[in-house]
Write a protein that holds these residues in place. Structure first.
Motif, PDB file in Angstrom:
ATOM      1  N   ALA A  19       0.831  -1.211   0.000  1.00 12.08           N
ATOM      2  CA  ALA A  19       0.000   0.000   0.000  1.00 12.08           C
ATOM      3  C   ALA A  19       0.863   1.258   0.000  1.00 12.08           C
ATOM      4  N   LEU A  20       1.932   1.247   0.803  1.00 13.64           N
ATOM      5  CA  LEU A  20       2.805   2.423   0.884  1.00 13.64           C
ATOM      6  C   LEU A  20       3.527   2.662  -0.435  1.00 13.64           C
ATOM      7  N   LEU A  21       4.070   1.617  -1.046  1.00 12.86           N
ATOM      8  CA  LEU A  21       4.772   1.779  -2.317  1.00 12.86           C
ATOM      9  C   LEU A  21       3.820   2.236  -3.425  1.00 12.86           C
ATOM     10  N   ALA A  22       2.580   1.767  -3.373  1.00 14.01           N
ATOM     11  CA  ALA A  22       1.587   2.228  -4.353  1.00 14.01           C
ATOM     12  C   ALA A  22       1.313   3.720  -4.171  1.00 14.01           C
ATOM     13  N   GLU A  23       1.254   4.176  -2.926  1.00 20.49           N
ATOM     14  CA  GLU A  23       1.038   5.602  -2.657  1.00 20.49           C
ATOM     15  C   GLU A  23       2.229   6.431  -3.130  1.00 20.49           C
ATOM     16  N   ILE A  24       3.442   5.934  -2.921  1.00 21.25           N
ATOM     17  CA  ILE A  24       4.637   6.648  -3.383  1.00 21.25           C
ATOM     18  C   ILE A  24       4.608   6.793  -4.896  1.00 21.25           C
ATOM     19  N   GLN A  34       7.925  14.145  -2.328  1.00 17.75           N
ATOM     20  CA  GLN A  34       8.266  14.302  -0.916  1.00 17.75           C
ATOM     21  C   GLN A  34       8.186  12.981  -0.152  1.00 17.75           C
ATOM     22  N   LEU A  35       7.146  12.208  -0.406  1.00 16.09           N
ATOM     23  CA  LEU A  35       6.997  10.947   0.308  1.00 16.09           C
ATOM     24  C   LEU A  35       8.109   9.979  -0.082  1.00 16.09           C
ATOM     25  N   ARG A  36       8.447   9.935  -1.357  1.00 18.44           N
ATOM     26  CA  ARG A  36       9.538   9.057  -1.805  1.00 18.44           C
ATOM     27  C   ARG A  36      10.845   9.429  -1.125  1.00 18.44           C
ATOM     28  N   ASP A  37      11.122  10.732  -1.073  1.00 17.50           N
ATOM     29  CA  ASP A  37      12.370  11.190  -0.459  1.00 17.50           C
ATOM     30  C   ASP A  37      12.384  10.893   1.034  1.00 17.50           C
ATOM     31  N   GLN A  38      11.251  11.080   1.682  1.00 13.58           N
ATOM     32  CA  GLN A  38      11.174  10.783   3.113  1.00 13.58           C
ATOM     33  C   GLN A  38      11.397   9.290   3.362  1.00 13.58           C
ATOM     34  N   TYR A  39      10.814   8.467   2.508  1.00 17.79           N
ATOM     35  CA  TYR A  39      10.974   7.021   2.647  1.00 17.79           C
ATOM     36  C   TYR A  39      12.446   6.633   2.510  1.00 17.79           C
ATOM     37  N   ARG A  40      13.126   7.224   1.558  1.00 11.48           N
ATOM     38  CA  ARG A  40      14.536   6.904   1.354  1.00 11.48           C
ATOM     39  C   ARG A  40      15.385   7.352   2.534  1.00 11.48           C
ATOM     40  N   ARG A  41      15.113   8.549   3.045  1.00  7.80           N
ATOM     41  CA  ARG A  41      15.888   9.042   4.194  1.00  7.80           C
ATOM     42  C   ARG A  41      15.751   8.119   5.397  1.00  7.80           C
ATOM     43  N   LEU A  42      14.534   7.589   5.580  1.00 10.90           N
ATOM     44  CA  LEU A  42      14.281   6.749   6.749  1.00 10.90           C
ATOM     45  C   LEU A  42      14.791   5.320   6.571  1.00 10.90           C
ATOM     46  N   THR A  43      14.852   4.850   5.329  1.00 13.36           N
ATOM     47  CA  THR A  43      15.188   3.435   5.125  1.00 13.36           C
ATOM     48  C   THR A  43      16.636   3.181   4.722  1.00 13.36           C
ATOM     49  N   GLU A  44      17.283   4.139   4.097  1.00 10.15           N
ATOM     50  CA  GLU A  44      18.654   3.891   3.652  1.00 10.15           C
ATOM     51  C   GLU A  44      19.598   3.517   4.794  1.00 10.15           C
ATOM     52  N   PRO A  45      19.521   4.175   5.977  1.00 17.08           N
ATOM     53  CA  PRO A  45      20.409   3.772   7.084  1.00 17.08           C
ATOM     54  C   PRO A  45      20.141   2.353   7.585  1.00 17.08           C
ATOM     55  N   LEU A  46      18.979   1.800   7.279  1.00 15.20           N
ATOM     56  CA  LEU A  46      18.623   0.490   7.818  1.00 15.20           C
ATOM     57  C   LEU A  46      19.435  -0.638   7.191  1.00 15.20           C
ATOM     58  N   TYR A  47      20.041  -0.392   6.018  1.00  9.13           N
ATOM     59  CA  TYR A  47      20.796  -1.444   5.351  1.00  9.13           C
ATOM     60  C   TYR A  47      22.100  -1.775   6.071  1.00  9.13           C
ATOM     61  N   VAL A  61       8.948   1.623  10.033  1.00 10.28           N
ATOM     62  CA  VAL A  61       8.897   2.781   9.132  1.00 10.28           C
ATOM     63  C   VAL A  61       7.650   2.709   8.244  1.00 10.28           C
ATOM     64  N   ASN A  62       7.397   1.541   7.676  1.00  8.36           N
ATOM     65  CA  ASN A  62       6.274   1.409   6.742  1.00  8.36           C
ATOM     66  C   ASN A  62       4.938   1.697   7.401  1.00  8.36           C
ATOM     67  N   ILE A  63       4.710   1.147   8.586  1.00 10.87           N
ATOM     68  CA  ILE A  63       3.417   1.357   9.235  1.00 10.87           C
ATOM     69  C   ILE A  63       3.262   2.816   9.666  1.00 10.87           C
ATOM     70  N   ALA A  64       4.373   3.446  10.076  1.00  9.15           N
ATOM     71  CA  ALA A  64       4.311   4.861  10.472  1.00  9.15           C
ATOM     72  C   ALA A  64       3.938   5.736   9.282  1.00  9.15           C
ATOM     73  N   LEU A  65       4.521   5.451   8.130  1.00  5.16           N
ATOM     74  CA  LEU A  65       4.215   6.247   6.941  1.00  5.16           C
ATOM     75  C   LEU A  65       2.814   5.949   6.417  1.00  5.16           C
ATOM     76  N   LEU A  66       2.368   4.702   6.577  1.00  9.15           N
ATOM     77  CA  LEU A  66       0.999   4.368   6.174  1.00  9.15           C
ATOM     78  C   LEU A  66       0.005   5.224   6.944  1.00  9.15           C
ATOM     79  N   PHE A  67       0.216   5.326   8.258  1.00  7.92           N
ATOM     80  CA  PHE A  67      -0.676   6.134   9.085  1.00  7.92           C
ATOM     81  C   PHE A  67      -0.501   7.616   8.785  1.00  7.92           C
ATOM     82  N   GLN A  68       0.730   8.041   8.539  1.00  4.98           N
ATOM     83  CA  GLN A  68       0.985   9.449   8.215  1.00  4.98           C
ATOM     84  C   GLN A  68       0.210   9.865   6.969  1.00  4.98           C
ATOM     85  N   CYS A  69       0.166   8.966   5.991  1.00  4.43           N
ATOM     86  CA  CYS A  69      -0.550   9.260   4.732  1.00  4.43           C
ATOM     87  C   CYS A  69      -2.064   9.098   4.870  1.00  4.43           C
TER      88      CYS A  69
END
Length: 320
Positions: A19-24, A34-47, A61-69
């Motif tokens: 659902a989140l990737l579909a919204e992006i 903006q949402l794509r960039d925010q997702y990248r900022r939050l997930t890139e350090p996780l690797y 991260v995914n559930i937080a952004l789902l609710f944010q959207c």
């Protein structure tokens, strides 16, 4: 005043991610990154984390952004409408690649609903509303003691169970959608579509009889599980319930063979398919039977072998 009863809603990680990737993607097509960039900022350090820790953080991260959207909002507004939210303790949302359905499970004293829905349906609120109206009415019936639902098999073999389950599904769907349409609530199928399904399943009744039985079912108040079960098992009961004299020669999968008395799903109803000598031998033991009544494949095979044995014995006697 007692506190309002709350229902817990849980989202499966795969559903949230899709659902989140579909919204992006949707926002990117509109020129909003903006949402794509925010997702990248939050997930890139996780690797840099271990695989297990990374997976858990991605879920957070995914559930937080789902609710944010606000992607959950329409779904939960529907789920939190009485009386559903008052009767269920927990609802789990899973992604579906195919059919979108809901089912009810009991875990000790907790009533848990599992809903399988395509993540894309979150973006089509009218469809989501129609889908959940239909599926949650299934759940409401199952929770109602007067409906008397149970999961006892309808038949003794897998093939028979599959046939009877399909009949039961069509009959229950007719009951549900007739009530929803009657109360002017959107649902997943029109009256015409439900009639088409019914006619396809019971076409051996004849067109006129099928239409009369369907109208009877559509006009009924809610049917109970025992009623639906018996209608699925014995189609002649449907004819009689609709005030139609049931022709004893009408054969449908699941009816009893007039010779062996067992349910059969493979009928021989064309008299031309039964050899005259076999008919004669059957009538020696079952004088009231007529070829027009039909015969199951197993009985026909048995009587054919028996006829050959008898004829063989007769020839041996004659040959002396």
């Amino acid at each position: 005043m007692s506190a309002m009863r709350t229902m817990e809603v849980k989202y499966h990680p795969r559903f949230v991610e899709k659902a989140l990737l579909a919204e992006i993607r949707h926002k990117e097509k509109q020129g909003d990154c903006q949402l794509r960039d925010q997702y990248r900022r939050l997930t890139e350090p996780l690797y840099a984390l271990s695989p297990e820790a990374r997976n858990e953080e991605f879920k957070t991260v995914n559930i937080a952004l789902l609710f944010q959207c606000g992607l959950h909002r329409a779904l939960e507004e529907i789920l939190n409408e009485p009386p559903f939210c008052e009767k269920v303790d927990e609802t789990n949302i899973f992604d579906s690649e195919g059919e979108e359905v809901a089912d009810l499970f009991q875990d000790k004293d907790r009533r848990i609903v599992v809903i399988k829905v395509r993540a894309e349906s979150l973006f089509d609120v009218p469809h989501l509303r129609s889908l959940l109206n239909h599926e949650l009415t299934h759940i409401a019936d199952m929770l109602d003691a007067e409906f008397s639902y149970d999961r006892t098999p309808l038949a003794s073999t897998p093939i028979e169970e599959s046939i009877l389950r399909e009949r039961y599904r069509v009959l229950w769907d007719i009951s549900i959608d007739s009530r929803l349409i009657g109360s002017k609530q959107p649902t997943v199928a029109t009256k015409a579509l439900r009639q088409k399904e019914f006619l396809a399943l019971y076409r051996k009744f004849g067109q006129k009889e099928c239409e009369a039985v369907f109208e009877y079912l559509w006009s009924r108040d809610r049917m109970t599980h025992p009623e639906l079960r018996e209608y699925a098992r014995n189609p002649r009961l449907l004819l009689r319930a609709a005030g139609i004299e049931a022709d004893e020669n009408t054969v449908l999968p699941g009816l009893l063979c007039p010779l062996c008395g067992f349910p059969t799903y493979h009928w021989i109803v064309n008299p031309g398919q039964i050899e005259a000598c076999v008919v004669d031998h059957i009538r020696q033991d079952a004088p009231d039977w007529k070829p027009e009544q039909g015969i199951c494949e197993r009985c026909l095979e048995s009587w054919t072998l028996l006829t050959r044995d008898r004829d063989g014995d007769s020839r041996r006697v004659e040959g002396g």
